[in-house]
Design a protein around this motif. Structure first.
Motif: not given
Length: 137
Positions: A15-19, A22-23, A28-30
């Motif tokens: 949850s911390r990483i996905c927030g 950069f994620v 958006v890049a995908i």
């Protein structure tokens, strides 16, 4: 204090990483890459299915991870508030763990505090102070 729950640790870290920004930028890049690849694949049904399936799977899994994290955070906040009530002289201990009560019981408490708020505003309008610890009725 207690044994470590592997799922809770995983959920919190994910949850911390996905927030992080950069994620989001990666997501958006995908999407941009997928959009730009449309002409290459002729905007086919398979091309559309790839993004639909991917986003559905990610959304489905993230709902559970985020819910787990929010539930634990909410419970921790409630316990901290309960401790503040317990440790505050003159606080009403009946307010401890209100989140466990049924809606009807919560409404009774809410009405009492609405009445206190109205009385305090009335005192202010009459030039009196609204501080203190009045009893709920």
């Amino acid at each position: 204090m207690s044994k470590i729950n592997g799922y809770a640790v995983f959920a919190k870290k994910t949850s911390r990483i996905c927030g992080r920004p950069f994620v989001f930028a990666t997501a958006v890049a995908i999407i941009c890459f997928w959009l730009l690849s449309g002409p290459l694949f002729g905007f086919s049904d398979t091309w559309q299915l790839v993004i639909n399936t991917g986003t559905t799977i990610i959304t489905f899994l993230m709902v559970f991870l985020i819910q787990n994290t929010q539930n634990r955070d909410t419970e921790a906040i409630q316990l901290k508030l309960d401790e503040l009530i317990r440790a505050t002289q003159g606080a009403h201990n009946a307010l401890l763990d209100l989140e466990e009560l049924e809606q009807e019981s919560l409404q009774i408490f809410k009405q009492k505090y609405l009445a206190l708020g109205q009385a305090a505003r009335m005192q202010l309008s009459e030039g009196m102070v609204d501080t203190g610890t009045p009893e709920t009725k």
